[in-house]
Design a protein around this motif. Structure first.
Motif, short mmCIF file in Angstrom:
data_model
loop_
_atom_site.label_atom_id
_atom_site.label_comp_id
_atom_site.label_asym_id
_atom_site.label_seq_id
_atom_site.Cartn_x
_atom_site.Cartn_y
_atom_site.Cartn_z
N PHE A 191 0.73 -1.15 -0.53
CA PHE A 191 0.15 0.22 0.45
C PHE A 191 0.44 1.31 -0.24
N ILE A 192 2.07 1.40 0.89
CA ILE A 192 2.48 2.27 1.04
C ILE A 192 3.47 2.76 -0.77
N ALA A 193 4.23 2.06 -1.77
CA ALA A 193 4.45 1.71 -2.28
C ALA A 193 3.74 2.19 -3.11
N ARG A 194 2.50 2.01 -3.50
CA ARG A 194 1.12 2.27 -4.33
C ARG A 194 1.10 3.85 -4.24
N MET A 195 1.25 4.56 -3.13
CA MET A 195 0.57 5.68 -1.86
C MET A 195 1.82 6.86 -2.64
N GLU A 196 2.81 5.80 -2.91
CA GLU A 196 4.26 6.75 -3.86
C GLU A 196 3.59 7.43 -5.07
N GLN A 197 3.48 6.16 -5.81
CA GLN A 197 3.05 6.12 -6.93
C GLN A 197 2.03 7.50 -7.69
N LEU A 198 1.27 7.42 -6.28
CA LEU A 198 0.13 8.63 -6.52
C LEU A 198 -0.04 10.66 -5.66
N GLY A 199 1.71 10.34 -5.19
CA GLY A 199 2.12 11.68 -4.64
C GLY A 199 1.61 12.70 -6.00
N PRO A 200 2.44 13.85 -5.72
CA PRO A 200 3.05 14.00 -4.06
C PRO A 200 2.14 14.37 -3.15
N TRP A 201 2.03 13.96 -1.47
CA TRP A 201 2.44 14.49 -0.67
C TRP A 201 3.14 15.39 0.28
N LEU A 202 1.94 16.03 1.07
CA LEU A 202 2.38 17.15 2.63
C LEU A 202 2.65 16.19 2.88
N SER A 255 -13.60 0.92 2.58
CA SER A 255 -12.87 2.41 3.15
C SER A 255 -12.42 1.26 4.78
N LEU A 256 -12.65 0.94 5.74
CA LEU A 256 -12.22 0.46 6.30
C LEU A 256 -11.04 -0.35 6.32
N CYS A 257 -10.67 -1.32 5.59
CA CYS A 257 -9.46 -1.14 5.31
C CYS A 257 -8.44 -0.20 4.39
N LEU A 258 -9.09 0.45 3.21
CA LEU A 258 -8.02 1.80 3.09
C LEU A 258 -8.39 2.58 4.27
N ALA A 259 -8.56 2.69 5.35
CA ALA A 259 -8.46 3.15 6.96
C ALA A 259 -6.85 2.80 7.52
N TRP A 260 -7.22 1.57 7.53
CA TRP A 260 -5.93 0.81 8.21
C TRP A 260 -4.76 0.64 7.91
N LEU A 261 -4.76 0.53 6.21
CA LEU A 261 -4.10 0.72 5.44
C LEU A 261 -3.45 1.46 5.43
N ALA A 262 -4.11 2.81 5.27
CA ALA A 262 -3.71 4.87 6.03
C ALA A 262 -3.15 4.34 6.88
N ARG A 263 -3.95 4.21 8.12
CA ARG A 263 -2.29 4.06 9.17
C ARG A 263 -1.01 3.99 9.36
N HIS A 264 -1.24 3.31 8.42
CA HIS A 264 0.29 2.15 8.64
C HIS A 264 0.90 3.25 7.60
N TRP A 265 1.09 3.59 7.04
CA TRP A 265 1.32 4.84 5.98
C TRP A 265 2.03 6.12 6.24
N ARG A 266 0.29 6.84 6.99
CA ARG A 266 1.37 7.94 7.96
C ARG A 266 0.31 8.58 8.85
#
Length: 444
Positions: free
Chosen positions: A33-44, A63-74
């Motif tokens: 998931f973190i690797a995917r978010m790097e592709q979708l940046g830029p992020w603050l 959406s709850l899984c999205l939140a769980w994964l996002a919590r590991h990202w930032r």
């Protein structure tokens, strides 16, 4: 239903990385998931002093899984939970979802819709109301990005629905990984992950979620499509259709942007100046959607007829007008929104946002069409027909300012401004393909 397990404990449990197959049922690893978010940046930067990244969380498995994964990202996140109020259980489910988010370390804010009523078109009305309240919440919180939980099964269902509706290549591209709206970016990082994989991820993490019974109601078109795809497994074929259509759409968007830059002027008054010749139907459709403040384009067949006829006409609340300088698209006065109270940040006719000087009294002040009656000297060279479509400020039943013309009857309103912000841009605002992440040979 109760929250069971802790996200911190789940981090140490083995999770498979996401495979090439978007319909694999393997759980999702936080690393993928973190690797995917790097592709979708830029992020603050992940700094609590900066605006958070927003999450739209219904409480369902996606959406709850999205939140769980996002919590590991930032850490700097803010979840928005919308209670649509259409079912007796919705308030309790929304409250429970806020609790679950808080327990996993994701701050959450509850948003309640009070204007929805059951009846024809409820799914689309609910969708538009949900996006409107989410966009407003993002503005208030300063969120530049809003993550959505749409996944691969949602994508192929959307493509099939558009196929059956006779949609062209644009529609068959499905949902974009990124969609840029006027004041927030919609990001869908789970588009290549199956519904089942997300639920398996939650099960592995020891988490439970809310199942909305309306997702089983076959009276809804999407639910019928979902069941048909289970019987006839054409999901991979539909997925490839979307990939190809997405690539074509991005190429087409680039070509259209170049044409628009050369030939068309989109003015801050909300008018489009087309020049002596009408553009091709696809571009004309995008311009009508923009000038009309529409989420979706008008009927392709109707636009094709309008373009071929080359006569003044009205379509989808927008007038095609021929003047000395060529063709114009302007809003149809009869289709414009009803008056609303005037205050800074107010959005009117789904196109204009108001800014008022702080010293102005908003007592009795409203936003409504400019209407007829402005003297020629006050119209800046534009016809009365055009100026009637401008947003204006009215005090009681008296027009007191038309900011686009610099006209005002009250000194305090001299610096009031309307910003033209249609909900969808004319040129392509979506990303339908992703670059490879360094060291990664598959999308997810």
């Amino acid at each position: 239903m109760q929250f069971t397990g802790r996200a911190e404990e789940a981090e140490t449990q083995p999770c498979s990385a996401l495979p090439d197959d978007p319909f694999s049922e393997a759980p999702v690893s936080p690393a993928a998931f973190i690797a995917r978010m790097e592709q979708l940046g830029p992020w603050l930067p992940d700094d609590p002093a900066l605006p958070p990244v927003g999450l739209a969380v219904s409480g369902g498995g996606d959406s709850l899984c999205l939140a769980w994964l996002a919590r590991h990202w930032r850490k700097n996140l803010l979840a928005f939970v919308v209670d649509h109020g259409l079912r007796a259980e919705s308030a309790e489910e929304a409250r429970l979802t806020v609790q679950r988010l808080t327990a996993m370390g994701v701050p959450a804010r509850l948003l309640t819709l009070t204007t929805l009523t059951k009846g024809p078109g409820i799914a689309e009305r609910a969708r538009q109301a949900r996006y409107a309240v989410l966009a407003r919440a993002c503005r208030e919180a300063g969120c530049l990005d809003l993550l959505l939980g749409h996944q691969a099964d949602d994508q192929v269902e959307t493509i099939r629905m558009r196929q059956e509706a006779g949609s062209g290549p644009e529609g068959l591209a499905g949902m974009g990984w990124v969609t840029a709206l006027p004041d927030v970016r919609l990001v869908r990082p789970l588009l290549s992950v199956s519904r089942q994989a997300l639920r398996n991820t939650l099960r592995q993490a020891g988490l439970t979620w809310v199942d909305d019974p309306s997702n089983q109601d076959t009276r809804a078109e999407r639910v019928r499509i979902r069941y048909s795809l289970q019987v006839q497994d054409t999901r991979h074929t539909l997925w490839q259709t979307g990939v190809k259509a997405g690539a074509a759409r991005m190429q087409q968007d680039a070509e259209r942007a170049a044409f628009l830059a050369r030939q068309v002027t989109l003015r801050p008054e909300g008018w489009a100046c087309l020049g002596p010749d009408l553009p091709e139907p696809e571009i004309l459709s995008a311009l009508i959607r923009c000038v009309g403040g529409l989420i979706y384009p008008p009927s392709p067949a109707a636009v094709a007829r309008l373009q071929a006829a080359r006569q003044e006409a009205t379509l989808a609340g927008v007038q095609l007008v021929c003047g000395q300088a060529g063709w114009f698209l302007v809003r149809e006065v009869a289709a414009m929104a009803a008056p609303i109270p005037a205050q800074t940040g107010a959005r009117w006719d789904n196109r204009f946002e108001l800014w008022l000087p702080s010293a102005v009294s908003a007592e009795g002040l409203s936003i409504a069409p400019g209407g007829l009656g402005l003297e020629r000297k006050d119209r800046g060279g534009w016809t009365a027909r055009f100026c009637a479509t401008l947003p204006a400020l009215w005090r009681e039943d008296r027009r007191v300012a038309v900011p686009h013309l610099g006209w005002c009857a009250e000194e305090g309103l001299k610096h009031a401004r309307f910003l033209f912000q249609p909900p969808v841009s004319v040129t392509g605002s979506g990303v339908y393909g992703l670059p490879e992440t360094r060291g990664e040979q598959h999308h997810t």
